[in-house]
Every structure is written in structure tokens, then in C-alpha cells.
Design a protein around this motif. Sequence first.
Motif, mmCIF file in Angstrom:
data_model
loop_
_atom_site.group_PDB
_atom_site.id
_atom_site.type_symbol
_atom_site.label_atom_id
_atom_site.label_comp_id
_atom_site.label_asym_id
_atom_site.label_seq_id
_atom_site.Cartn_x
_atom_site.Cartn_y
_atom_site.Cartn_z
ATOM 1 N N TYR A 129 4.501 -0.039 1.112
ATOM 2 C CA TYR A 129 4.723 -0.737 2.374
ATOM 3 C C TYR A 129 3.952 -2.052 2.404
ATOM 4 C CZ TYR A 129 6.803 3.551 4.193
ATOM 5 O OH TYR A 129 7.621 4.636 4.383
ATOM 6 N N ALA A 130 4.503 -3.004 3.143
ATOM 7 C CA ALA A 130 3.790 -4.250 3.380
ATOM 8 C C ALA A 130 2.598 -3.974 4.297
ATOM 9 C CB ALA A 130 4.726 -5.273 4.022
ATOM 10 N N HIS A 131 1.597 -4.811 4.225
ATOM 11 C CA HIS A 131 0.413 -4.650 5.048
ATOM 12 C C HIS A 131 0.729 -4.991 6.512
ATOM 13 C CE1 HIS A 131 -2.083 -4.047 1.515
ATOM 14 N NE2 HIS A 131 -1.518 -5.112 0.976
ATOM 15 N N ASP A 132 0.025 -4.309 7.407
ATOM 16 C CA ASP A 132 0.097 -4.564 8.851
ATOM 17 C C ASP A 132 1.396 -4.039 9.474
ATOM 18 O OD1 ASP A 132 -2.395 -5.890 8.702
ATOM 19 O OD2 ASP A 132 -1.396 -7.774 8.169
ATOM 20 N N ALA A 133 1.342 -3.910 10.801
ATOM 21 C CA ALA A 133 2.492 -3.452 11.573
ATOM 22 C C ALA A 133 3.281 -4.664 12.065
ATOM 23 C CB ALA A 133 2.014 -2.596 12.740
ATOM 24 N N TRP A 157 0.845 -1.194 0.000
ATOM 25 C CA TRP A 157 0.000 0.000 0.000
ATOM 26 C C TRP A 157 0.882 1.245 0.000
ATOM 27 C CZ3 TRP A 157 0.048 3.546 4.151
ATOM 28 C CH2 TRP A 157 0.750 3.118 5.292
ATOM 29 N N SER A 158 0.303 2.347 -0.476
ATOM 30 C CA SER A 158 1.010 3.614 -0.535
ATOM 31 C C SER A 158 0.338 4.637 0.383
ATOM 32 C CB SER A 158 1.000 4.162 -1.967
ATOM 33 O OG SER A 158 1.439 5.513 -1.989
ATOM 34 N N PRO A 159 1.113 5.366 1.195
ATOM 35 C CA PRO A 159 0.519 6.398 2.055
ATOM 36 C C PRO A 159 -0.220 7.484 1.284
ATOM 37 C CG PRO A 159 2.752 5.898 2.764
ATOM 38 C CD PRO A 159 2.552 5.203 1.444
ATOM 39 N N THR A 160 0.126 7.695 0.021
ATOM 40 C CA THR A 160 -0.556 8.732 -0.756
ATOM 41 C C THR A 160 -1.994 8.348 -1.086
ATOM 42 O OG1 THR A 160 0.296 7.792 -2.826
ATOM 43 C CG2 THR A 160 1.584 9.534 -1.789
#
Length: 350
Positions: A220-224, A116-119
Amino acid sequence: MVNERTATRPSVDIPRLSHWLDRHDLPGGDGDLEVELISGGSQNLLYGLRSGAARLVLRAAPQHATTEQAAGMMREYRLVRALADTDVPHARARAATDDPAVLGSPFYVMDHIDGWSPTQGWAEPFATDLTTRAGLAVELVDGIARLSRVDWQARSLQGFGRPEGFHERQVDRWLSFLAAYRFRELPGLDVAADWLRGHRPRTYRPGIMHGDYQFANVMYAHDAPARLAAIVDWEMATVGDPLLDLGWALIAWPPEGDDMRHSRYLDLAGMPPRDDLLEHYATVSGRPVDDIDYYVVLARFKLAIVLEKTVARGKASVKGTDDPYAAAFDGIVLELLRKAAELSRSTNLK
């Protein structure tokens, strides 16, 4: 089965593409291929390819690409191929062609990244748990720290850029670029330019640089906890000074950039201060960050000049053809140059 989804996308000869994939032993070569436009326009085109459970991404130069755009696509492929088997997060490049007979313009195929992208909006838990966002920033910086360690000569990237005299030509090169469309006074421009000429880095070790490094160009990869899945959009990559990527990432970073309202496209709440990121970069890259203010000033100076071209085009356009970005970029340009001048006046660099 041929399934051409997204009716508004530029035309793709899917049987021809399927045949090309087959010749390169890639999924979709048996004709069971679905194609969907992800993004496209006057710049590069991005398509999602699906064949059964397999997914790939195709990145192509625009239809009727100029010679420069066509060469740029193959140049980008060369760079991504050179990153194979490194610890730099990226989408693995699979195959490429500059033969226009296949799709009409050069393209390459790479692995699909599930991320996913923060944008596109903060994913959970990053949207609601601000303590998790610090990891996103650390991973952002970690990506270019790893990139800076890649031995570009061992990766056969000789001639990929012009590392000799990199800093000596930066200011005049970008001022020459601006001169072609400048239409107004730009407060702070001359202050930043003069300061940059007199404060070139004391040390410089060439390396691979992304050229437009920011949250918009990573996934980014999903989840923390946060994990960088891939650095994307390599069209500005070159061999130069990797520390400019760090300056670019920190253009509006807190706390020094807290008053930058136009230049921030993300809420940076929860992000660590600049000094923490500098320490991480230095540890991972092995490069000194003592001159980081120079790189932040240069990044602001360069980005302002690049965006000013869109502002100038908008001012010159006739009614009905206005560039929607021109008005938004107007404030960003002026803010970037103001902050470039402010930082140059306040820094302790010798």
C-alpha cells in the motif's frame, strides 16, 4: 563504487551485474551500484538495487535453481511484462535474463515500490484509526477486480495457463497432490471434495489470476486514504478463473470467518463485511459473484492441501531438522477443512 551490503546474502557478482544493467540502459550500469538482500532462501531471492537516487528491485531464482524454478522465474517475468500500461497496480518489469553466466540463475529487474505491507505491522494512521482500514480491504479487492478485466489474449498470454477444464480438474488434481504425502485423516476433506465436484460454477470466463491473493502479497501507498501501490509475488499466476483470487482473499473474512483463529494472520477489526466487498468486485470486474461460496470452499480446500505438505514434512523430520512452520500449519489445515465443510453444508448454491 561497489558496495556489497548484507554479508549473509548469497554471493552476487556486482561488477557483472553492473555491466548487465548498463547493456539494458538501467541505473547502476556505471558501477555506482549498491546491492542489499531483502529476502531469500530456497525460494526466490529478492535484492534491492540502488544507484544514486535511483532504486530498483531484482528478483532471482534461487542459486542452483531447478529447471522448473528457472522456467518459473521467466514465466513470472512474462506475466508482469504483460501487465504494462494496464490499470493493475504492479512493479514495472524492466529487463530479464535466463543466462546463468550473469548471476548463476535467471532473474528480472523491476521498479522499486515505495509502500508498506500489513504483514509487517499496520502503518499509521491504519494502526490506530480503525475507520481507515475499510479502505485497505476495498483496495485489496479492487486490485484483482482490475486484474480480471485484462484481456489476456490481447496481451499475448496464450499458453500461459490451461483455462479449458479448469474447474473439472481442480479437486482430483489437489487430491493427487495430497496423496504423495498424506499421513493422517483430515476431517472435512471428503465433504468439501464431494461438494466441489457437484457445485462447479454455472458460468466461467477465463482471465488472469494471481493464484495466492491476500494481504501478504500486496503493498500500500503511505498515508490515508488507502491506495493499493502494487500486487507482488506473481509466481503462482496463471490463466484460470479470476474469481478464485476473490475466494482466496476472503478465506477467513468476517462475518462468516469470524471463528477462524488459526487462519488469520492479521487483525481484521474495522474491515467491511464480505457482502460489501463482493458488491465492489462485481461492479469493477463486471463478473457475477453469485457462486462465491464455491470459490471460498475451493480456496480453503486447496490451501489446506498445500500447507499439509509442510505439516507432513515436519512429522517425518528427524530431531534438529524440524520445519518451524509445521506446528503452526497443523492447526490452520484442520481449521480450513472444517470451515470448507461447514460452508459447503450451509450454502444455498444449487
